[in-house]
Design a protein around this motif. Structure first.
Motif, PDB file in Angstrom:
ATOM      1  N   LEU A 264       0.835  -1.207   0.000  1.00  0.00           N
ATOM      2  CA  LEU A 264       0.000   0.000   0.000  1.00  0.00           C
ATOM      3  C   LEU A 264       0.867   1.254   0.000  1.00  0.00           C
ATOM      4  O   LEU A 264       0.628   2.182  -0.754  1.00  0.00           O
ATOM      5  CB  LEU A 264      -0.916   0.001   1.217  1.00  0.00           C
ATOM      6  CG  LEU A 264      -1.725   1.287   1.384  1.00  0.00           C
ATOM      7  CD1 LEU A 264      -2.671   1.477   0.207  1.00  0.00           C
ATOM      8  CD2 LEU A 264      -2.513   1.244   2.672  1.00  0.00           C
ATOM      9  N   ARG A 265       1.896   1.228   0.842  1.00  0.00           N
ATOM     10  CA  ARG A 265       2.764   2.409   0.911  1.00  0.00           C
ATOM     11  C   ARG A 265       3.389   2.689  -0.447  1.00  0.00           C
ATOM     12  O   ARG A 265       3.463   3.827  -0.878  1.00  0.00           O
ATOM     13  CB  ARG A 265       3.872   2.175   1.925  1.00  0.00           C
ATOM     14  CG  ARG A 265       3.389   2.259   3.340  1.00  0.00           C
ATOM     15  CD  ARG A 265       4.475   1.762   4.269  1.00  0.00           C
ATOM     16  NE  ARG A 265       3.935   1.557   5.598  1.00  0.00           N
ATOM     17  CZ  ARG A 265       3.876   2.495   6.510  1.00  0.00           C
ATOM     18  NH1 ARG A 265       4.316   3.684   6.255  1.00  0.00           N
ATOM     19  NH2 ARG A 265       3.367   2.243   7.700  1.00  0.00           N
TER      20      ARG A 265
ATOM     21  N   THR B 274       2.253   1.832  -3.353  1.00  0.00           N
ATOM     22  CA  THR B 274       1.238   2.301  -4.290  1.00  0.00           C
ATOM     23  C   THR B 274       0.983   3.779  -4.057  1.00  0.00           C
ATOM     24  O   THR B 274       0.907   4.563  -4.984  1.00  0.00           O
ATOM     25  CB  THR B 274      -0.067   1.506  -4.085  1.00  0.00           C
ATOM     26  OG1 THR B 274       0.260   0.137  -4.047  1.00  0.00           O
ATOM     27  CG2 THR B 274      -1.037   1.756  -5.226  1.00  0.00           C
ATOM     28  N   MET B 275       0.887   4.135  -2.780  1.00  0.00           N
ATOM     29  CA  MET B 275       0.643   5.542  -2.466  1.00  0.00           C
ATOM     30  C   MET B 275       1.826   6.411  -2.887  1.00  0.00           C
ATOM     31  O   MET B 275       1.639   7.506  -3.382  1.00  0.00           O
ATOM     32  CB  MET B 275       0.405   5.711  -0.974  1.00  0.00           C
ATOM     33  CG  MET B 275      -0.970   5.268  -0.584  1.00  0.00           C
ATOM     34  SD  MET B 275      -1.342   5.848   1.051  1.00  0.00           S
ATOM     35  CE  MET B 275      -3.121   5.760   1.011  1.00  0.00           C
ATOM     36  N   ALA B 276       3.033   5.895  -2.682  1.00  0.00           N
ATOM     37  CA  ALA B 276       4.218   6.658  -3.075  1.00  0.00           C
ATOM     38  C   ALA B 276       4.195   6.905  -4.581  1.00  0.00           C
ATOM     39  O   ALA B 276       4.528   7.989  -5.037  1.00  0.00           O
ATOM     40  CB  ALA B 276       5.483   5.907  -2.681  1.00  0.00           C
TER      41      ALA B 276
ATOM     42  N   GLN C 266      -4.392  -2.429   4.702  1.00  0.00           N
ATOM     43  CA  GLN C 266      -3.664  -3.279   3.760  1.00  0.00           C
ATOM     44  C   GLN C 266      -2.210  -3.354   4.173  1.00  0.00           C
ATOM     45  O   GLN C 266      -1.443  -4.098   3.613  1.00  0.00           O
ATOM     46  CB  GLN C 266      -3.766  -2.695   2.365  1.00  0.00           C
ATOM     47  CG  GLN C 266      -5.158  -2.881   1.813  1.00  0.00           C
ATOM     48  CD  GLN C 266      -5.160  -2.800   0.322  1.00  0.00           C
ATOM     49  OE1 GLN C 266      -4.313  -2.159  -0.267  1.00  0.00           O
ATOM     50  NE2 GLN C 266      -6.104  -3.450  -0.286  1.00  0.00           N
TER      51      GLN C 266
ATOM     52  N   VAL D   4      -0.957   7.419   6.679  1.00  0.00           N
ATOM     53  CA  VAL D   4       0.085   6.503   6.211  1.00  0.00           C
ATOM     54  C   VAL D   4       1.301   7.359   5.876  1.00  0.00           C
ATOM     55  O   VAL D   4       1.184   8.349   5.168  1.00  0.00           O
ATOM     56  CB  VAL D   4      -0.368   5.731   4.958  1.00  0.00           C
ATOM     57  CG1 VAL D   4       0.776   4.901   4.405  1.00  0.00           C
ATOM     58  CG2 VAL D   4      -1.535   4.816   5.296  1.00  0.00           C
TER      59      VAL D   4
END
Lengths: 179, 224
Positions: free
Chosen positions: A75-76, A78-80, B169, B203
């Motif tokens: 997820l990280r 993807t967000m990056a 996730q 996040v």
């Protein structure tokens, strides 16, 4: 920490760090090394010297930690990417970047990328980590015989691809010379 | 593969050796864990008989009271509700914060474009969009206090990669529930985008559970 475990940490630290460095980017390996030691310390009662060497066992632990890292960070990453920062999303992507950066012969790089994931992982454990096929089998949790035949197949595939490329190159050179 | 190709492949895997500091840091981490587990074992060894004795005494006491027929007061809940909050903790897993695209430094914190103290009002899961596997939530807060900008809407929505009740996730040590009071820091969803338009939060940032000292610190730093 008992003496046996402390000795393993000292002896195999650089090799485990190198394994993690090859499969991650941006100094992540520095942090993951500590994760590996903590995980190995927690699971040290599960190490059976009859089943393999401490070195192979530690590589197995490192492999689990690495997979956990990429699972957690999907997820990280993807967000990056969404906010415009490119990072490897998995082990394969990190290795691909390394192969690109190493300016490896194109056909060798293509050959490696075309290998099935299981064969490629095994081949790189042997080539990069200097593990024997038996040790690599222990890392991957597969029978030694399976590892040997898988490795043989991987090298054969690479041979076929490399000789195929060489033939194509020869043909191209010949055609250019004819013109 | 011939020897040349094998050697080329091996050389492609060469990496610089780790610094002694890196090795020492990793060793210290496991040494701490090892020391902790030894301490816990010692405490367990000491506490087990003490607790067993106390439990036995309690059972004997209850039985004696029941047999005596003496009316006893029932235990009652404390009359006051706690006015303090448990110590603030990050929403995300601090052990994996190193993986963020940037370090969570004080300098970075001082520059966060959006920060507030809010109570979770609702969280709505957003259907997966163009990024396969990416699940996020629109989380609306009742804002108790704006830190940055200094004022804003009373209800404000951010987009979070963490849902209520630890729906995530990625690994999270301290999630949140509807009604929880949180300190939220946000960033624009797109580079150069409007930070007040449903920013990313929760996040790879400084978002955490609320407590008074941390809120004071945020107020002090972000009011500059």
């Amino acid at each position: 920490m008992d003496d046996w475990f402390a000795a393993q940490v000292e002896q195999h630290g650089p090799d485990i760090h190198a394994y993690l460095s090859r499969r991650t980017a941006g100094g992540v390996a520095d942090d993951l090394l500590g994760d590996v030691w903590v995980a190995a310390y927690g699971g040290r009662s599960g190490f059976d010297p009859d089943l393999g060497t401490p070195r192979a066992w530690l590589f197995g632990v490192a492999r689990h930690v690495l997979h956990g890292y990429y699972r957690k960070h999907r997820l990280r990453s993807t967000m990056a990417r969404v906010i415009g920062i490119d990072r490897p999303v998995d082990e394969t992507a990190a290795i691909d970047s390394r192969l690109d950066a190493a300016a490896l012969a194109p056909q060798l790089r293509t050959g490696l990328r075309a290998l099935p994931a299981a064969e490629r992982e095994l081949l790189l454990l042997v080539a990069w980590e200097n593990l024997s096929p038996t040790e690599a089998a222990q890392v991957l949790g597969i029978p030694a015989g399976t590892a040997r035949s898988r490795l043989h197949r991987a090298r054969q595939r690479m041979d076929e691809r490399l000789s195929g490329s060489a033939q194509v190159e020869d043909e191209t050179t010949r055609q250019e010379a004819d013109r | 593969m011939n020897d040349d190709n094998w050697t080329t492949l091996q050389s492609a895997g060469k990496v610089p050796p780790p610094s002694p500091e890196v090795l020492a840091h990793a060793t210290q981490r496991v040494a701490k864990v090892a020391a902790g587990s030894t301490r816990r074992r010692t405490v367990r060894r000491f506490l087990a008989p003490v607790l067993a004795t106390a439990a036995t005494a309690a059972v004997i006491g209850v039985v004696a009271l029941q047999q005596g027929g003496t009316p006893t007061a029932l235990p009652v809940a404390p009359a006051t509700t706690p006015t303090t909050y448990p110590p603030s903790k990050p929403l995300g897993d601090p052990n994996v914060s190193h993986s963020c695209a940037y370090p969570l430094s004080p300098e970075r914190f001082a520059k966060v474009p959006v920060a507030f103290d809010g109570t979770v009002l609702s969280a709505v899961k957003i259907p997966e969009t163009q990024d396969a596997g990416l699940t996020t939530w629109n989380v609306t807060f009742v804002v108790n206090e704006w830190f940055r900008p200094s004022s804003g809407k009373q209800q404000f929505t951010v987009q979070m990669g963490i849902g209520p009740g630890h729906q995530v996730q990625t690994s999270v040590t301290h999630g949140y529930e509807i009604g929880d009071r949180l300190l939220i820091s946000g960033a624009p969803r797109t580079e150069g985008g409007d930070p007040m338009d449903r920013p990313w939060a929760g996040v790879c940032d400084f978002s955490r559970t609320y407590d008074v000292p941390t809120a004071d610190t945020w107020r002090k730093i972000l009011s500059k």
